[in-house]
Design a protein around this motif. Structure first.
Motif, PDB file in Angstrom:
ATOM      1  N   LEU A  88       8.950   1.110  -2.816  1.00  0.00           N
ATOM      2  CA  LEU A  88       8.195   1.043  -4.063  1.00  0.00           C
ATOM      3  C   LEU A  88       6.719   0.726  -3.813  1.00  0.00           C
ATOM      4  O   LEU A  88       5.832   1.359  -4.404  1.00  0.00           O
ATOM      5  N   VAL A  89       6.438  -0.248  -2.937  1.00  0.00           N
ATOM      6  CA  VAL A  89       5.032  -0.586  -2.686  1.00  0.00           C
ATOM      7  C   VAL A  89       4.337   0.526  -1.908  1.00  0.00           C
ATOM      8  O   VAL A  89       3.135   0.757  -2.077  1.00  0.00           O
ATOM      9  N   ALA A  90       5.100   1.240  -1.082  1.00  0.00           N
ATOM     10  CA  ALA A  90       4.494   2.335  -0.326  1.00  0.00           C
ATOM     11  C   ALA A  90       4.068   3.470  -1.250  1.00  0.00           C
ATOM     12  O   ALA A  90       2.947   3.981  -1.149  1.00  0.00           O
ATOM     13  N   VAL A  91       4.961   3.858  -2.171  1.00  0.00           N
ATOM     14  CA  VAL A  91       4.614   4.959  -3.076  1.00  0.00           C
ATOM     15  C   VAL A  91       3.620   4.513  -4.149  1.00  0.00           C
ATOM     16  O   VAL A  91       2.965   5.356  -4.776  1.00  0.00           O
ATOM     17  N   ALA A  92       3.479   3.189  -4.320  1.00  0.00           N
ATOM     18  CA  ALA A  92       2.497   2.691  -5.289  1.00  0.00           C
ATOM     19  C   ALA A  92       1.086   2.688  -4.712  1.00  0.00           C
ATOM     20  O   ALA A  92       0.126   2.404  -5.429  1.00  0.00           O
ATOM     21  N   GLY A  93       0.950   3.002  -3.416  1.00  0.00           N
ATOM     22  CA  GLY A  93      -0.377   3.139  -2.822  1.00  0.00           C
ATOM     23  C   GLY A  93      -0.906   1.915  -2.120  1.00  0.00           C
ATOM     24  O   GLY A  93      -2.116   1.780  -1.955  1.00  0.00           O
ATOM     25  N   TRP A  94      -0.031   1.034  -1.660  1.00  0.00           N
ATOM     26  CA  TRP A  94      -0.515  -0.148  -0.945  1.00  0.00           C
ATOM     27  C   TRP A  94      -1.137   0.208   0.401  1.00  0.00           C
ATOM     28  O   TRP A  94      -1.983  -0.518   0.895  1.00  0.00           O
ATOM     29  N   GLY A  95      -0.679   1.278   1.004  1.00  0.00           N
ATOM     30  CA  GLY A  95      -1.180   1.643   2.328  1.00  0.00           C
ATOM     31  C   GLY A  95      -0.499   0.819   3.407  1.00  0.00           C
ATOM     32  O   GLY A  95       0.114  -0.221   3.127  1.00  0.00           O
ATOM     33  N   PRO A  96      -0.603   1.237   4.677  1.00  0.00           N
ATOM     34  CA  PRO A  96       0.068   0.510   5.763  1.00  0.00           C
ATOM     35  C   PRO A  96      -0.341  -0.956   5.849  1.00  0.00           C
ATOM     36  O   PRO A  96       0.490  -1.828   6.116  1.00  0.00           O
ATOM     37  N   ALA A  97      -1.636  -1.238   5.637  1.00  0.00           N
ATOM     38  CA  ALA A  97      -2.110  -2.624   5.752  1.00  0.00           C
ATOM     39  C   ALA A  97      -1.497  -3.532   4.696  1.00  0.00           C
ATOM     40  O   ALA A  97      -1.382  -4.738   4.907  1.00  0.00           O
ATOM     41  N   GLY A  98      -1.104  -2.968   3.571  1.00  0.00           N
ATOM     42  CA  GLY A  98      -0.472  -3.773   2.538  1.00  0.00           C
ATOM     43  C   GLY A  98       1.041  -3.702   2.574  1.00  0.00           C
ATOM     44  O   GLY A  98       1.725  -4.679   2.268  1.00  0.00           O
ATOM     45  N   THR A  99       1.581  -2.541   2.958  1.00  0.00           N
ATOM     46  CA  THR A  99       3.028  -2.351   2.952  1.00  0.00           C
ATOM     47  C   THR A  99       3.724  -3.210   3.998  1.00  0.00           C
ATOM     48  O   THR A  99       4.796  -3.760   3.744  1.00  0.00           O
ATOM     49  N   VAL A 100       3.116  -3.337   5.180  1.00  0.00           N
ATOM     50  CA  VAL A 100       3.756  -4.105   6.259  1.00  0.00           C
ATOM     51  C   VAL A 100       3.937  -5.572   5.890  1.00  0.00           C
ATOM     52  O   VAL A 100       5.056  -6.103   5.986  1.00  0.00           O
ATOM     53  N   PRO A 101       2.881  -6.286   5.470  1.00  0.00           N
ATOM     54  CA  PRO A 101       3.115  -7.679   5.078  1.00  0.00           C
ATOM     55  C   PRO A 101       4.038  -7.811   3.869  1.00  0.00           C
ATOM     56  O   PRO A 101       4.800  -8.780   3.766  1.00  0.00           O
ATOM     57  N   ALA A 102       3.998  -6.831   2.958  1.00  0.00           N
ATOM     58  CA  ALA A 102       4.906  -6.869   1.810  1.00  0.00           C
ATOM     59  C   ALA A 102       6.353  -6.770   2.276  1.00  0.00           C
ATOM     60  O   ALA A 102       7.227  -7.516   1.811  1.00  0.00           O
ATOM     61  N   ALA A 103       6.622  -5.849   3.197  1.00  0.00           N
ATOM     62  CA  ALA A 103       7.980  -5.691   3.714  1.00  0.00           C
ATOM     63  C   ALA A 103       8.441  -6.955   4.430  1.00  0.00           C
ATOM     64  O   ALA A 103       9.590  -7.402   4.260  1.00  0.00           O
ATOM     65  N   LEU A 104       7.551  -7.540   5.229  1.00  0.00           N
ATOM     66  CA  LEU A 104       7.916  -8.769   5.954  1.00  0.00           C
ATOM     67  C   LEU A 104       8.115  -9.936   4.993  1.00  0.00           C
ATOM     68  O   LEU A 104       9.002 -10.781   5.202  1.00  0.00           O
ATOM     69  N   ALA A 105       7.308  -9.990   3.945  1.00  0.00           N
ATOM     70  CA  ALA A 105       7.462 -11.061   2.961  1.00  0.00           C
ATOM     71  C   ALA A 105       8.816 -10.961   2.261  1.00  0.00           C
ATOM     72  O   ALA A 105       9.534 -11.953   2.103  1.00  0.00           O
TER      73      ALA A 105
END
Length: 341
Positions: A88-105
């Motif tokens: 969801l965060v990936a398709v929402a446009g977070w980008g790799p720099a945002g998606t990675v910490p989101a996934a880890l969180a």
């Protein structure tokens, strides 16, 4: 005589030409008789031979503990929730720099919740004879699982805040709700509330952390939050369904346990269908053919879980995850996901 001035007793017992002569100035206890020296040498050799089995034992202990922790984290829900939110965060446009910490969180948050659950329920699981549980099976101790839960929770805090203050606070509130469930609300009629709050927080987390929506913080449309909360209620019913009878036997009286397995099986499809219907008809404009096709897919998942639930205990949960996956894809292409609508 050696002429060393040492007392006669310093020579090896038995004297003679082959007797050992102590080194001048050495203390009596520094020189071992030949028999003792041989025993020491043998012990050292035995220690070297025993080092390999000891290393294997240590490695086996570590592997068993790791396997126990992997099972105690509730791997099915952990992987499912982490994957769905990451998509969801990936398709929402977070980008790799945002998606990675989101996934880890999300991953660390789910790990902390799963380990907390098994640590809290250890005594109850043992009383119920749930040998499939890793703590009851002896793969890992309750103390180790408890420490792992707090360690994952500690890691979750900075990882969540790395997604932005608003998004991080939203995610941490969802994790806190899950801990409240484990520690208090699990055995009450309000056991559904933490699930609804946790899942309902997902679209808020996504929109609050999406680049371009950091200031001011954008909120998702109301129907998105409601649909996510309904999916949370469905996840609660599906997750608890296989264990209702043993839960009741051990004194757990949450919402699904009060309903009973038969009623839960009938009720479970309703929040799944209601969530999907909101995502199809609530956005502005006419519903798209793709939306109705997605709704049909969710209906098929719900029907499959209902029909197979008696024979396959994991079927309702798998159906709920399948429906949630369809809804995530539907949401990704839905106008009005961020604010308004």
């Amino acid at each position: 005589m050696t002429g060393s001035g040492d007392p006669p007793g310093d020579a090896a017992a038995g004297g003679g030409a082959g007797a050992a002569v102590p080194v001048r100035g050495a203390r009596r206890e520094d020189v071992a008789p030949a028999g003792i020296a041989g025993q020491a040498s043998g012990a050292a050799e035995g220690g070297r031979r025993g080092a390999a089995p000891a290393a294997w034992t240590a490695a086996w202990t570590v592997a068993r503990t790791a396997a126990g922790l992997a099972r105690a984290c509730h791997p099915g829900p952990t992987v499912a929730v982490t994957t769905l939110v990451t998509v969801l965060v990936a398709v929402a446009g977070w980008g790799p720099a945002g998606t990675v910490p989101a996934a880890l969180a999300v991953l660390t948050g789910q790990l902390s919740v799963g380990w907390c659950n098994d640590a809290v329920d250890a005594a109850r699981d043992a009383a119920a004879g749930r040998t499939a549980k890793p703590i009851v099976a002896g793969l890992v101790s309750a103390r180790t699982v408890r420490v792992a839960a707090f360690a994952a929770l500690a890691a979750c805090v900075p990882l969540s805040l790395a997604c932005g203050v608003a998004a991080g606070a939203t995610h941490l509130s969802a994790v806190a709700a899950a801990w409240v469930y484990n520690l208090w609300l699990k055995g009450t009629a309000a056991s559904w509330a933490p699930y609804a709050a946790g899942f309902g927080a997902v679209p808020v987390f996504v929109t609050a952390g999406t680049p371009g929506h950091a200031s001011p913080v954008s909120l998702p449309a109301w129907w998105v939050v409601l649909a996510a909360a309904l999916l949370g209620c469905a996840a609660h019913l599906a997750n608890v369904l296989p264990d209702i009878e043993t839960d009741v036997a051990t004194g757990v009286r949450g919402w699904p346990q009060r309903l009973g397995p038969a009623r839960v099986r009938v009720l479970l499809p309703l929040p799944l269908l209601a969530a999907s219907a909101l995502l199809v008809v609530a956005p502005p404009g006419p519903a798209s053919p793709a939306g109705w096709l997605a709704f049909a897919g969710v209906a098929a998942c719900a029907a499959g879980g209902l029909l197979l639930g008696r024979r396959v205990p994991v079927a309702p949960f798998a159906a709920a995850i399948g429906a949630a996956g369809i809804d995530v894809l539907l949401l990704a292409g839905t106008p009005g996901f961020v604010a308004g609508g």
